[in-house]
Design a protein around this motif. Structure first.
Motif, short mmCIF file in Angstrom:
data_model
loop_
_atom_site.label_atom_id
_atom_site.label_comp_id
_atom_site.label_asym_id
_atom_site.label_seq_id
_atom_site.Cartn_x
_atom_site.Cartn_y
_atom_site.Cartn_z
N VAL A 108 0.84 -1.20 0.00
CA VAL A 108 0.00 0.00 0.00
C VAL A 108 0.87 1.25 0.00
O VAL A 108 0.62 2.23 -0.72
N GLY A 109 1.94 1.21 0.79
CA GLY A 109 2.80 2.39 0.92
C GLY A 109 3.54 2.76 -0.34
O GLY A 109 3.86 3.94 -0.54
N ILE A 110 3.81 1.78 -1.22
CA ILE A 110 4.59 2.08 -2.42
C ILE A 110 3.72 2.23 -3.66
O ILE A 110 4.22 2.40 -4.76
N THR A 111 2.39 2.17 -3.48
CA THR A 111 1.48 2.34 -4.61
C THR A 111 1.17 3.81 -4.84
O THR A 111 0.85 4.55 -3.91
N ARG A 112 1.27 4.22 -6.08
CA ARG A 112 0.93 5.59 -6.47
C ARG A 112 -0.57 5.82 -6.30
O ARG A 112 -1.38 4.90 -6.48
N THR A 170 -4.40 -8.13 8.28
CA THR A 170 -4.26 -8.03 6.83
C THR A 170 -3.34 -6.91 6.40
O THR A 170 -2.87 -6.88 5.27
N GLY A 171 -3.08 -5.98 7.31
CA GLY A 171 -2.24 -4.84 6.95
C GLY A 171 -2.97 -3.80 6.12
O GLY A 171 -2.34 -2.85 5.65
N LEU A 172 -4.27 -3.97 5.92
CA LEU A 172 -5.02 -3.05 5.08
C LEU A 172 -5.63 -1.92 5.91
O LEU A 172 -6.30 -2.17 6.90
N ASP A 173 -5.40 -0.70 5.50
CA ASP A 173 -6.10 0.45 6.06
C ASP A 173 -7.00 0.96 4.95
O ASP A 173 -6.55 1.67 4.04
N LEU A 174 -8.28 0.60 5.02
CA LEU A 174 -9.19 0.95 3.93
C LEU A 174 -9.36 2.46 3.80
O LEU A 174 -9.64 2.95 2.71
N GLY A 175 -9.18 3.17 4.90
CA GLY A 175 -9.27 4.63 4.81
C GLY A 175 -8.19 5.21 3.93
O GLY A 175 -8.46 6.08 3.08
N ILE A 180 -6.71 3.62 -4.31
CA ILE A 180 -5.90 2.44 -4.60
C ILE A 180 -6.82 1.23 -4.77
O ILE A 180 -7.66 0.95 -3.92
N ALA A 181 -6.67 0.53 -5.88
CA ALA A 181 -7.47 -0.66 -6.15
C ALA A 181 -6.72 -1.90 -5.69
O ALA A 181 -5.48 -1.95 -5.73
N LEU A 182 -7.45 -2.92 -5.26
CA LEU A 182 -6.88 -4.18 -4.80
C LEU A 182 -7.57 -5.32 -5.52
O LEU A 182 -8.79 -5.48 -5.43
N ARG A 183 -6.79 -6.09 -6.28
CA ARG A 183 -7.35 -7.22 -7.02
C ARG A 183 -6.38 -8.39 -6.92
O ARG A 183 -5.16 -8.19 -6.87
N GLY A 184 -6.92 -9.59 -6.95
CA GLY A 184 -6.04 -10.76 -6.91
C GLY A 184 -6.73 -11.92 -6.23
O GLY A 184 -7.94 -12.09 -6.32
#
Length: 347
Positions: free
Chosen positions: A256-260, A276-281, A288-292
Motif C-alpha cells: 500500500v505504501g509504495i502504490t501511487r 491483513t495490513g489493510l487500512d481501507l481509509g 488504490i485498487a486491490l485485485r487478486g
C-alpha cells in the motif's frame, strides 16, 4: 506407490500409500515426471495452516497419462500433460468465466481424500477440464520440462498478480517478495510490457534472478525504509502497479505504501500471520485498487505455454535445488531455512 505425507509440523515423510485408481469415468491416472515444493506448502510444514496427520501434500506436477476413464475425450494413455494446482470440471459458469478456482466441483491437490502432487502418481478428477496437453517431445528435454512445471502454479500466479495490478505496456511496477512467485511476477510484468520494474528483496541470489527476469531496480530495505526507498526512486511517488507476493501484514502495508495514488495492487501471497495490513481509509483516500487472490492458472496456461515452449520466457531458474522423492523432507528443510528458493522433485 510412494508419496509425501505430512504428520505434524516439521514432520514430512515419504511412505507407501495405495496406488491411485480410476474412480469416475472422467478421471485419469497420471505418472508424475516432475513435481516441486511450493512456498505455500511451508505454512503447513511450519504448523501455520492445519493438516490432518497422514494427509497428502504437494500441488504442482506434470506427467504422463497412464490410464484414462471411459468418458475422457481429450487425453489418451501416453500423453504428456501439466496439471494446474486446482482441478476443475471445465463446464460450470465459473470455469466459463475463467475463474476455475471457484468451480463448485473443483478442489486442491493434497486436500483431505485427494492425492498430492509430491508422489509417484496422481488420480486427476475431471481430466478434460483440468489438464493441458504438452508436446510429447518435451518429455525428453530436461530443461524444458522444468520450465513447463512452473505453469502448474508459480508462473500463472505471478501472471495473475501482474494482471490484477493492471500492468500494461509502459507501466512502472514494484514487486514485494523475492520468492518464486514474486520472481515470476517480475517475469510476467516484463512480458506484459512494463518499462520499469522494482524488485524488493534482500537475498542477492534471488535479486540477481529478478534482474535476469526483467527487474530494472532492486530495493533491499523492508518496512518503512522500503517505502521511502521506492518513492525516492520514483520521484516521491509510488508505482502505478504493485505486486504483493508474500501474504504477511508487513508485506501488504509495504504494498500500500509504495502504490501511487490511483494505482493498483495485485495480491497473490497466501495470507498468513496477524491481520491483513489493510487500512481501507488510506486506500479510499488515495484511490488504490486491490485485485487478486487464488490464481486461476488453468485459464492462463494456454496463453503462457507458447512463450515457454519457444523460450521467450524461461522460469526454470526459480528451481535451484533438485531432489529425489526420498529426499523431499530435506527439500522442505532447505526451503524453510531459505537455503533453497524452490525445490524441484524428480520422482
Amino acid at each position: 506407490m510412494r508419496a509425501t505425507v505430512i504428520h505434524a509440523p516439521h514432520d514430512i515423510r515419504v511412505q507407501e500409500v495405495p496406488d491411485p485408481v480410476i474412480q469416475q469415468p472422467t478421471d485419469v491416472v497420471l505418472r508424475v515426471l516432475r513435481a516441486c515444493i511450493c512456498g505455500s506448502d511451508l505454512w503447513a510444514y511450519r504448523g501455520e495452516s492445519a493438516r490432518q496427520p497422514g494427509q497428502r501434500i504437494g500441488h504442482e506436477f506434470l506427467g504422463i497419462v497412464e490410464e484414462a476413464g471411459s468418458e475422457v475425450n481429450g487425453f489418451a494413455v501416453g500423453d504428456l500433460v501439466v496439471a494446474p494446482f486446482v482441478w476443475s470440471d471445465g463446464t460450470c459458469a465459473y470455469c466459463a468465466e475463467g475463474l476455475t478456482t471457484s468451480c463448485p466441483q473443483g478442489g486442491f491437490w493434497g486436500s483431505v481424500g485427494s492425492d498430492g502432487g509430491q508422489g509417484e502418481a496422481v488420480r486427476v478428477p475431471f481430466a478434460d477440464g483440468t489438464l493441458v496437453k504438452l508436446p510429447a517431445a518435451a518429455a525428453s528435454d530436461d530443461h524444458l520440462l522444468t520450465a513447463l512445471l512452473a505453469l502448474s502454479d508459480v508462473l500463472g500466479t505471478g501472471h495473475h498478480a501482474a494482471v490484477g495490478a493492471g500492468v500494461k505496456r509502459g507501466s512502472t511496477v514494484a514487486v514485494v517478495g523475492d520468492g518464486a512467485v514474486g520472481l515470476c511476477g517480475v517475469m510476467a510484468a516484463k512480458r506484459l510490457g512494463a518499462e520499469r520494474i522494482i524488485a524488493l528483496g534482500r537475498h542477492r541470489v534471488r535479486t540477481d534472478i529478478a534482474r535476469d527476469f526483467g527487474a530494472t531496480d532492486v530495493v533491499a530495505e523492508r518496512g518503512d525504509a522500503a517505502v521511502e526507498a521506492v518513492r525516492e526512486l520514483l520521484g516521491g511517488e509510488g508505482a502505478q502497479a504493485v505486486i504483493e507476493a508474500v501474504g504477511t501484514e508487513q508485506s501488504m502495508r509495504t504494498a500500500v505504501g509504495i502504490t501511487r495514488d490511483g494505482g493498483s495492487i495485485g495480491y497473490v501471497g497466501v495470507p498468513h500471520g496477524s491481520g491483513t495490513g489493510l487500512d481501507l481509509g488510506i486506500m479510499f483516500d488515495r484511490n488504490i485498487a486491490l485485485r487478486g487472490g487464488v490464481a486461476p492458472v488453468r485459464t492462463y496456461i494456454p496463453e503462457l505455454l507458447p512463450d515457454v515452449l519457444s523460450g521467450t520466457i524461461d522460469p526454470s531458474p526459480v528451481f535451484d535445488l533438485t531432489v529425489g522423492l526420498d529426499e523431499v523432507p530435506a527439500g522442505y528443510k532447505a526451503m524453510d531455512e531459505r537455503t533453497a528458493l524452490k525445490v524441484l522433485i524428480k520422482p
